[in-house]
Design an enzyme around this catalytic site. Structure first.
Site, PDB file in Angstrom:
ATOM      1  CE  LYS A 170     -17.209  10.722  18.910  1.00 50.54           C
ATOM      2  NZ  LYS A 170     -16.169  11.584  19.537  1.00 50.54           N
ATOM      3  CG  ASP A 199       9.963 -27.779  -8.358  1.00 52.66           C
ATOM      4  OD1 ASP A 199      10.126 -26.731  -7.716  1.00 52.66           O
ATOM      5  OD2 ASP A 199       9.318 -27.839  -9.416  1.00 52.66           O
ATOM      6  CB  SER A 200      13.690 -33.187  -7.000  1.00 47.98           C
ATOM      7  OG  SER A 200      14.946 -32.714  -7.462  1.00 47.98           O
ATOM      8  CB  CYS A 209     -13.342  10.142  17.473  1.00 44.42           C
ATOM      9  SG  CYS A 209     -11.911  10.052  18.604  1.00 44.42           S
ATOM     10  CD  GLU A 234     -14.118  13.842  17.371  1.00 47.32           C
ATOM     11  OE1 GLU A 234     -15.155  13.685  18.052  1.00 47.32           O
ATOM     12  OE2 GLU A 234     -13.033  13.278  17.631  1.00 47.32           O
TER      13      GLU A 234
END
Length: 684
Positions: free
Chosen positions: A122, A374-375, A178, A53
């Site tokens: 602004k 997985d199991s 800002c 700014e």
């Protein structure tokens, strides 16, 4: 012809935030600092550079803003920057005080290729605590549809501007200044609803304790809520410290995630840059109907915003990729985040199973235990569900069911795990029943021939599930499914009375790569005792195999990943298809950047060094083609008929009642054609 290795080919825009050396009102020095950063950004392939700014005049100069000598110099230096920009790649967003119609505005001036694209004032001027901006500036809120003369050009003026490249899709940005994003309704919210995908904030923002956290929170939240990228640049050292101090905070967020941030408090100018995935943002807005509903509820901002078109002239060069790309989209590299994700995932599964079990009024949970990942995971979820419900673990009936290719190691692990957890365990040898069925069918294997076709495999897979369902009938229970999200994506499951079916698919929302980490997490966080941890660790070290075909002459066992591809790649593809909807060429581009170098980028915490792989573009293409065919052509009918199971990850799920709906008789032609068009002729 576009370049496959260019970020612009795949919907990225390189966004930069610069913190030039500031001054206390030396406009020429400020202009030189801005141009130096602009040239640095040009050399780094930056498309859009956001500066602080009032960077051209300085911010903390108070009443000097109202001096004509200073404002004349601002316009002269701005004109010089505009002229110099003709040979620079980046669009510049420059903070400058601008006079118009007897008023002074705090503005963002958009400059590209020797042209001022527009001036954004602004909207909200702070006039409390240390701020006195209304003493010098007029507010821009409500000034729509206006023009002004600046540096010899007639240019659009107002907060109703978004800027869009005519020659680079989705490069659309909005600017606010800002204080604007500290407001309850930031101007960038309307800008996003009008179509901007990159939201920019030119800020001065003096630093006080804790303010950096506040800024980061606002930037992250705005990028998430607005489904956008948010680029923020604040003034750094060099501004007047009469009553304030400055830290030069700069950051770039995308959908709540920080892509880049500055060091802060440095004495030298700093430039950060990141590649924003603007095409992903557009896709996310398309699938999120709430975004459009909100735009409609707010009068459709696109009807009163002006879109300022410009030619960006991208050269589609290979400038690398400046953004983090996770090798494992379902597994965070950060240890704390990984721990938190595993905690949530495991407890989601436990909660889902506990609720379903109590709703069925059953007496037992029936699970087939193979000794595989997985199991194993389904079993420890079931064990924890029993603990949570105050039930003995003997409520779980675990069955290991060896077939023609079952290995002693996996069978031993299955038994060891069942014993360690204290469940009701049993073994059923399915080979006699399988031989009977194969013989009844006249299959060559029954006559002694080594024919191991899909029928041979699925007779075994189907018998196992058939036994489990009948055992559930016999024991007033229900079957806990073990198949995971990765297998559903690939269709790597036997349809119907096979591992595709259960009464509740507890793993259906969890990909294979995450299951490994969930098991590791259970060990690391002492969810179970030492004996169980020892077995879990052993299981993590075994090769993934369906164990349906006997070992070959060399002793090598059947390998799932040699057939369908590495799960680490398939999970990468799966995430980017179901969660993001990306084109295959872009998925290949991202996978190549994620996996081409084993030493580049972070790995998940604790990932074994000896298991770290890299993949060439040719290898990625090969397995991606296989994935696309399996996912779009031959597997959807299985997903259309999957049992209930909890969604676990934001990365997606494949239940037709939840995250994914697609025709069972679709095909992959569009996706395969797109990939071929992008990669044919590209050096691997």
């Amino acid at each position: 012809m576009t370049n496959f290795r260019s970020i612009h080919t795949h919907g990225f825009v390189r966004v930069g935030a610069g913190t030039p050396a500031a001054s206390a009102g030396d406009v020429a020095a400020n202009a030189a600092g801005i141009l130096a950063l602009a040239r640095q950004a040009d050399g780094q392939g930056v498309d859009l550079l956001v500066l602080p700014e009032l960077a051209l005049s300085s911010y903390a100069i108070d009443d000097l803003h109202l001096q004509d000598a200073l404002l004349d110099r601002v316009e002269a230096e701005l004109a010089a920057i505009v002229a110099a920009s003709a040979d620079l790649r980046p669009v510049l967003l420059i903070g400058a005080p601008v006079r118009r119609n007897g008023r002074l505005y705090n503005t963002a001036v958009a400059v590209a290729r020797g042209r001022i694209l527009g001036v954004v004032p602004k909207s909200f001027l702070p006039n409390y605590r240390e701020y006195y901006e209304k003493r010098w500036f007029a507010a821009g809120e409500g000034l729509h549809g206006l023009e002004m003369e600046l540096c010899g050009q007639s240019v659009p003026f107002g907060p109703d501007l978004i800027f869009a490249a005519a020659d680079l899709p989705d490069f659309v940005f909005h600017a606010e200044i800002c204080e604007d994003y500290w407001a309850p309704l930031p101007p960038s919210t309307a800008g996003a609803m009008a179509g901007a995908l990159i939201l920019c904030n030119l800020s001065a923002s003096n630093i006080i304790i804790g303010k950096a956290r506040d800024r980061a929170l606002l930037a992250a939240a705005q990028s998430m809520r607005a489904v956008a990228a948010y680029c923020y640049s604040a003034s750094g050292p060099g501004e007047s410290t009469t009553d304030l101090a400055w830290d030069g905070q700069a950051m770039i967020h995308e959908l709540g995630t920080v892509l880049a941030e500055s060091s802060r408090f440095g004495m030298d100018p700093e430039l950060i840059a990141a590649d924003v995935d603007v095409s992903r943002l557009r896709l996310e807005r398309m699938r999120m109907g709430t975004f459009n509903d909100c735009a409609a509820a707010n009068g459709h901002p696109e009807t009163y915003f002006r879109t300022i078109a410009f030619r960006h002239q991208p050269d589609f060069a290979d400038v690398g990729l400046r953004r983090p790309v996770a090798r494992f989209p379902f597994v965070p590299a950060d240890r704390a985040q990984l721990d938190a994700d595993c905690y949530e995932a495991f407890n989601i599964q436990v909660e889902g199973l506990a609720k379903r079990f109590t709703a069925t009024h059953g007496k037992t949970m029936v699970i087939g235990i193979s000794g595989g990942l997985d199991s194993t995971h389904a079993l420890i979820v079931a064990a924890k569900a029993c603990d949570r419900l105050g039930l003995p673990r003997t409520t779980i009936l675990g069955y290991t069911m060896p077939g023609f290719a079952t290995g002693e190691e996996t069978k031993g692990n299955a038994w060891a795990l069942m014993k360690a957890l204290g469940i009701t365990a049993a073994e059923i040898d399915i080979r006699p029943a399988a031989r009977q069925m194969l013989g009844d069918m006249g299959h060559p294997f029954a006559g002694g021939e080594p024919v191991y076709d899909i029928t041979f495999e699925n007779v075994q897979a189907g018998l196992r599930t058939d036994y489990l369902f009948r055992l559930a009938n016999q024991n007033e229970g229900f079957v806990v499914g073990t198949g995971d999200l990765s297998e559903l994506g690939l269709g790597w499951c036997t349809y119907g009375v096979g591992d595709h079916m259960s009464h509740y698919g507890v793993n259906a929302g969890v990909p294979k790569t995450l299951i490994q980490y969930l098991i590791r997490w259970c060990v690391a966080t002492d969810q179970f005792d030492a004996a169980t941890d020892e077995v879990l660790t052993a299981i993590l070290g075994t090769e993934i195999s369906p164990e349906l075909v006997p070992a070959d002459e060399s002793g090598a066992i059947q390998s799932t990943e040699s057939k369908v591809g590495p799960y680490e790649l398939n999970d990468f593809f799966l995430h980017h298809v179901i969660r993001l909807g990306l084109k295959p060429s872009k998925i290949a581009f991202l996978a190549w950047h994620a996996w081409k170098d084993v030493d580049a980028g972070p790995w998940p915490a604790g990932f074994p060094a000896e298991l770290r792989n890299s993949y060439s573009l040719a290898t990625i293409r090969h397995w991606l083609e296989k994935f696309l065919f399996r996912f779009f052509t031959i597997s959807q009918f299985k997903r259309s008929a999957i049992p209930n199971g909890p969604k676990v990850s934001g990365g997606g799920a494949l239940s037709p009642r939840g995250d994914w709906r697609a025709p069972s008789d679709g095909n992959a032609k569009v996706w395969l054609d797109e990939l071929a068009a992008a990669l044919d002729g590209v050096e691997a």
